[in-house]
Motif scaffolding. Structure first.
Motif, PDB file in Angstrom:
ATOM      1  N   PRO A  47      15.296 -19.449  51.812  1.00 45.42           N
ATOM      2  CA  PRO A  47      16.456 -18.750  51.597  1.00 45.42           C
ATOM      3  C   PRO A  47      17.232 -18.465  53.055  1.00 45.42           C
ATOM      4  O   PRO A  47      18.870 -18.960  52.752  1.00 45.42           O
ATOM      5  CB  PRO A  47      16.006 -17.219  51.294  1.00 45.42           C
ATOM      6  N   ALA A  48      16.740 -18.220  54.181  1.00 52.88           N
ATOM      7  CA  ALA A  48      17.581 -18.293  55.300  1.00 52.88           C
ATOM      8  C   ALA A  48      18.034 -19.600  55.714  1.00 52.88           C
ATOM      9  O   ALA A  48      19.328 -19.300  56.396  1.00 52.88           O
ATOM     10  CB  ALA A  48      16.588 -17.717  56.540  1.00 52.88           C
ATOM     11  N   GLY A  49      17.446 -20.464  55.358  1.00 50.02           N
ATOM     12  CA  GLY A  49      18.186 -21.779  55.505  1.00 50.02           C
ATOM     13  C   GLY A  49      19.578 -22.093  54.808  1.00 50.02           C
ATOM     14  O   GLY A  49      20.034 -22.988  55.070  1.00 50.02           O
ATOM     15  N   GLN A  50      19.860 -21.333  53.930  1.00 47.43           N
ATOM     16  CA  GLN A  50      21.207 -21.611  53.266  1.00 47.43           C
ATOM     17  C   GLN A  50      22.284 -20.748  54.125  1.00 47.43           C
ATOM     18  O   GLN A  50      23.508 -21.145  53.888  1.00 47.43           O
ATOM     19  CB  GLN A  50      21.039 -20.689  51.815  1.00 47.43           C
ATOM     20  N   VAL A  51      21.970 -20.014  54.779  1.00 48.53           N
ATOM     21  CA  VAL A  51      23.002 -19.087  55.621  1.00 48.53           C
ATOM     22  C   VAL A  51      24.007 -19.828  56.472  1.00 48.53           C
ATOM     23  O   VAL A  51      25.046 -19.748  56.365  1.00 48.53           O
ATOM     24  CB  VAL A  51      22.364 -17.758  56.214  1.00 48.53           C
ATOM     25  N   PRO A  52      23.211 -20.935  57.247  1.00 44.80           N
ATOM     26  CA  PRO A  52      24.298 -21.617  58.214  1.00 44.80           C
ATOM     27  C   PRO A  52      25.337 -22.283  57.273  1.00 44.80           C
ATOM     28  O   PRO A  52      26.469 -22.392  57.649  1.00 44.80           O
ATOM     29  CB  PRO A  52      23.428 -22.778  58.555  1.00 44.80           C
ATOM     30  N   HIS A  53      25.168 -22.771  56.069  1.00 39.61           N
ATOM     31  CA  HIS A  53      26.370 -23.313  55.289  1.00 39.61           C
ATOM     32  C   HIS A  53      27.081 -22.458  54.954  1.00 39.61           C
ATOM     33  O   HIS A  53      28.458 -22.566  54.849  1.00 39.61           O
ATOM     34  CB  HIS A  53      25.798 -24.067  54.120  1.00 39.61           C
ATOM     35  N   TRP A  54      26.852 -21.289  54.706  1.00 35.66           N
ATOM     36  CA  TRP A  54      27.873 -19.904  54.331  1.00 35.66           C
ATOM     37  C   TRP A  54      28.759 -19.836  55.764  1.00 35.66           C
ATOM     38  O   TRP A  54      30.008 -19.821  55.721  1.00 35.66           O
ATOM     39  CB  TRP A  54      27.231 -18.695  53.949  1.00 35.66           C
ATOM     40  N   LEU A  55      28.187 -19.570  56.912  1.00 33.87           N
ATOM     41  CA  LEU A  55      29.227 -19.505  58.110  1.00 33.87           C
ATOM     42  C   LEU A  55      29.845 -20.744  58.350  1.00 33.87           C
ATOM     43  O   LEU A  55      30.983 -20.469  58.918  1.00 33.87           O
ATOM     44  CB  LEU A  55      28.012 -19.439  59.352  1.00 33.87           C
ATOM     45  N   PHE A  56      29.479 -22.037  58.226  1.00 32.20           N
ATOM     46  CA  PHE A  56      30.164 -22.958  58.425  1.00 32.20           C
ATOM     47  C   PHE A  56      31.288 -23.157  57.225  1.00 32.20           C
ATOM     48  O   PHE A  56      32.407 -23.392  57.779  1.00 32.20           O
ATOM     49  CB  PHE A  56      29.361 -24.238  58.123  1.00 32.20           C
ATOM     50  N   ALA A  57      31.148 -22.798  56.072  1.00 31.36           N
ATOM     51  CA  ALA A  57      32.227 -23.171  54.977  1.00 31.36           C
ATOM     52  C   ALA A  57      33.066 -21.919  55.491  1.00 31.36           C
ATOM     53  O   ALA A  57      34.452 -21.947  54.908  1.00 31.36           O
ATOM     54  CB  ALA A  57      31.561 -22.828  53.583  1.00 31.36           C
ATOM     55  N   PHE A  58      32.834 -20.643  55.702  1.00 32.72           N
ATOM     56  CA  PHE A  58      33.937 -19.657  55.811  1.00 32.72           C
ATOM     57  C   PHE A  58      34.956 -20.192  57.265  1.00 32.72           C
ATOM     58  O   PHE A  58      36.068 -19.455  57.201  1.00 32.72           O
ATOM     59  CB  PHE A  58      33.168 -18.285  56.346  1.00 32.72           C
ATOM     60  N   ASP A  59      34.349 -20.940  57.880  1.00 28.17           N
ATOM     61  CA  ASP A  59      35.434 -21.521  59.000  1.00 28.17           C
ATOM     62  C   ASP A  59      36.445 -22.014  58.284  1.00 28.17           C
ATOM     63  O   ASP A  59      37.862 -22.034  58.641  1.00 28.17           O
ATOM     64  CB  ASP A  59      34.584 -22.572  59.892  1.00 28.17           C
ATOM     65  N   ALA A  60      36.247 -22.986  57.324  1.00 25.75           N
ATOM     66  CA  ALA A  60      37.336 -23.576  56.595  1.00 25.75           C
ATOM     67  C   ALA A  60      38.152 -22.611  55.885  1.00 25.75           C
ATOM     68  O   ALA A  60      39.515 -22.704  55.557  1.00 25.75           O
ATOM     69  CB  ALA A  60      36.844 -24.461  55.364  1.00 25.75           C
ATOM     70  N   ALA A  61      37.619 -21.431  55.326  1.00 25.82           N
ATOM     71  CA  ALA A  61      38.283 -20.288  54.585  1.00 25.82           C
ATOM     72  C   ALA A  61      39.350 -19.822  55.339  1.00 25.82           C
ATOM     73  O   ALA A  61      40.476 -19.558  55.139  1.00 25.82           O
ATOM     74  CB  ALA A  61      37.136 -19.360  54.026  1.00 25.82           C
ATOM     75  N   GLY A  62      38.785 -19.586  56.831  1.00 30.85           N
ATOM     76  CA  GLY A  62      39.948 -19.127  58.027  1.00 30.85           C
ATOM     77  C   GLY A  62      40.965 -19.830  58.165  1.00 30.85           C
ATOM     78  O   GLY A  62      42.133 -19.477  58.255  1.00 30.85           O
ATOM     79  N   ILE A  63      40.733 -21.167  58.075  1.00 28.33           N
ATOM     80  CA  ILE A  63      42.012 -22.314  58.089  1.00 28.33           C
ATOM     81  C   ILE A  63      42.654 -22.185  56.971  1.00 28.33           C
ATOM     82  O   ILE A  63      44.034 -21.860  57.230  1.00 28.33           O
ATOM     83  CB  ILE A  63      41.361 -23.561  58.408  1.00 28.33           C
ATOM     84  N   ALA A  64      42.347 -21.901  55.986  1.00 29.65           N
ATOM     85  CA  ALA A  64      43.355 -21.822  54.746  1.00 29.65           C
ATOM     86  C   ALA A  64      43.854 -20.454  54.722  1.00 29.65           C
ATOM     87  O   ALA A  64      45.219 -20.679  54.355  1.00 29.65           O
ATOM     88  CB  ALA A  64      42.276 -21.828  53.279  1.00 29.65           C
ATOM     89  N   ALA A  65      43.319 -19.444  55.259  1.00 30.89           N
ATOM     90  CA  ALA A  65      44.032 -18.293  55.479  1.00 30.89           C
ATOM     91  C   ALA A  65      45.182 -18.238  56.076  1.00 30.89           C
ATOM     92  O   ALA A  65      46.204 -17.878  56.065  1.00 30.89           O
ATOM     93  CB  ALA A  65      43.175 -17.081  55.524  1.00 30.89           C
ATOM     94  N   PHE A  66      45.165 -18.724  57.361  1.00 30.44           N
ATOM     95  CA  PHE A  66      45.984 -18.955  58.460  1.00 30.44           C
ATOM     96  C   PHE A  66      47.184 -19.973  58.209  1.00 30.44           C
ATOM     97  O   PHE A  66      48.491 -19.660  58.415  1.00 30.44           O
ATOM     98  CB  PHE A  66      45.398 -19.463  59.706  1.00 30.44           C
ATOM     99  N   ARG A  67      46.904 -21.098  57.103  1.00 29.58           N
ATOM    100  CA  ARG A  67      47.863 -21.953  56.813  1.00 29.58           C
ATOM    101  C   ARG A  67      48.702 -21.024  55.718  1.00 29.58           C
ATOM    102  O   ARG A  67      50.001 -21.236  55.657  1.00 29.58           O
ATOM    103  CB  ARG A  67      47.276 -23.100  56.202  1.00 29.58           C
ATOM    104  N   THR A  68      47.865 -20.228  54.965  1.00 30.71           N
ATOM    105  CA  THR A  68      48.739 -19.462  54.049  1.00 30.71           C
ATOM    106  C   THR A  68      49.601 -18.501  54.703  1.00 30.71           C
ATOM    107  O   THR A  68      50.871 -18.188  54.131  1.00 30.71           O
ATOM    108  CB  THR A  68      47.760 -18.570  53.080  1.00 30.71           C
ATOM    109  N   LEU A  69      49.358 -17.888  55.565  1.00 31.33           N
ATOM    110  CA  LEU A  69      50.187 -17.021  56.360  1.00 31.33           C
ATOM    111  C   LEU A  69      51.458 -17.564  56.835  1.00 31.33           C
ATOM    112  O   LEU A  69      52.591 -17.274  56.782  1.00 31.33           O
ATOM    113  CB  LEU A  69      49.515 -16.449  57.408  1.00 31.33           C
TER     114      LEU A  69
END
Length: 446
Positions: A256-278
């Protein structure tokens, strides 16, 4: 034009080389696992996506709809040029089209060797179910929403106060730092808020993953990252995704803990999307007014859905996909157009080709409306969070967090971009947008 002898069409050596140079190389230069400043700046300056879309459109006209086959260094590749074929491949995940391609495994094993994205068979099925359970796939308002809203709004408020006390300008580095703090709180709890070292080590592993085919494994660095991460995960702080992960049933070997790195990685792309939306909202006054109205229509401290703001984020990712290439690898021989493609064929789906299709009446405009009325969801070829059984399991959570963040940022502040001309609503939007180069003057509203 040449056939393979099985009815499928093969790219000429010259066109295969052009595709590698115009489509694949700029994407790699910009960074697949972690974005590179220099690569992104060059991609925008030389209109990389416009050139890539132009070449693929030309190939489709000359060769037909494809997929077009190219064999390189003993590997089989198929370039997908038709929306219906892209849907077929994505809907066929994980069998016969596995997301765990050779290149993806080589890259992601640097920091998430047990992640669902590079798992196959029964392991993938169980890990996917675990991810969907914790991330609450299909639930637009996560059960942890009250806690998540608090974290997002607190960090947004601190960011705005920091901007006001400093230069009055908001640039990517400050935005990204605030977003990283938010993500650590959401995923691991408030106790991880200031663990910038965790994010920095992950960044170094992701940078190595950009060169995964040639780069050696950073085993020692990964072990250090995993030790630091697992301490947070095992704490299972109340109100965090780590707590939800600890409560979720998981069989042996799932890690289970081995799934968390991908969440942290994917949230980086979410931040890019939010900044472009702004950035889009800063130049599109009508859309910005609707987002602001949605933000102030309810108690900001209480979780609530903001469908129009969510649509704006989706539209940002349509315009500038944070994952330009969607890759799938055939686990067995498959039939295409009366011919057959061998097992191991890697299918390349270049999302901007479909997201900016000239047949779309809003191809180069900022048009959140189609995401509200269902038109975009019903349009083949639009997949901002991928599609089919391999679609991002965190889509709803990402849209909730980014829409909450945007609401907190715009409800009492206006944003003036330093280069508004490139995003003017009366001209086609650029097909490449370097988020590192975005900068805003932030003004409090009366």
């Amino acid at each position: 034009m040449a056939t393979t002898g099985t009815g499928t069409v093969r790219l000429s050596a010259r066109d295969a080389a052009r595709t590698a140079a115009v489509v694949v190389a700029p994407t790699l230069a910009a960074g697949v696992i972690v974005r590179r400043r220099g690569g992104m700046a060059l991609a925008e300056r030389y209109a990389a996506d416009r050139r890539a879309i132009g070449l693929l459109t030309e190939l489709r006209r000359r060769y037909g709809a494809g997929p077009l086959r190219a064999d390189v260094a003993g590997r089989h590749f198929a370039l997908v040029l038709r929306a219906a074929d892209a849907v077929r491949v994505l809907e066929g995940t994980p069998d016969p089209y596995s997301p765990a391609t050779r290149e993806k495994r080589a890259a992601l094993e640097q920091f998430q060797p047990h992640g669902v994205l590079i798992s196959r068979g029964a392991e993938r099925t169980e890990r996917r179910a675990l991810n969907e359970s914790v991330l609450e796939t299909g639930n637009q308002l996560h059960s942890l929403a009250p806690r998540l809203v608090r974290a997002v709004r607190e960090e947004a408020g601190l960011l705005l106060r920091s901007v006001a006390s400093d230069s009055g300008e908001l640039a990517w580095d400050d935005f990204a730092a605030a977003w990283d703090r938010t993500v650590r709180r959401v995923v691991l709890g408030d106790g991880a808020r200031d663990d910038t070292a965790l994010t920095a080590v992950l960044g170094r592993l992701r940078a190595a993953a950009n060169w995964s085919v040639a780069a050696p494994r950073r085993t020692g660095l990964r072990e250090h990252f995993e030790e630091r991460l697992r301490a947070h995960v095992e704490r299972a702080e109340a109100g965090s995704l780590a707590e939800a992960l600890a409560a979720a049933p998981a069989g042996p070997g799932l890690d289970p803990a081995g799934q968390v790195p991908h969440w942290l990685f994917a949230f980086d792309a979410a931040g890019i999307a939010a900044f472009r939306t702004l950035a889009l909202l800063s130049t599109h006054s009508a859309q910005e007014a609707r987002v602001r109205g949605e933000a102030t229509a309810a108690d900001p401290t209480e979780p609530h859905l903001m469908p129009y703001t969510r649509a704006c984020v989706l539209e940002s990712v349509r315009l500038w996909p944070t994952t330009p290439f969607l890759l799938r690898e055939a686990v067995r021989e498959t039939d295409w157009g009366g011919g057959r493609l061998p097992a191991g064929t890697e299918f390349l789906i270049y999302a901007p080709l479909f997201h900016r299709d000239a047949a779309l009446p809003y191809a180069d405009r900022f048009a959140p409306g189609p995401w509200l009325d269902g038109t975009a969801r019903e349009t083949a070829g639009l997949f901002p969070f991928s599609a089919g059984p391999g679609a991002c399991p965190g889509e709803d959570l990402v849209l909730f967090l980014t829409s909450t963040l945007l609401a907190a940022l715009v409800e009492r502040h206006a944003y003036l971009p330093d280069r508004p001309g490139r995003l003017r609503p009366d001209r086609p939007l650029p097909r490449t947008l370097d988020h590192f180069g975005l900068r805003f003057a932030v003004l409090p509203r009366p």
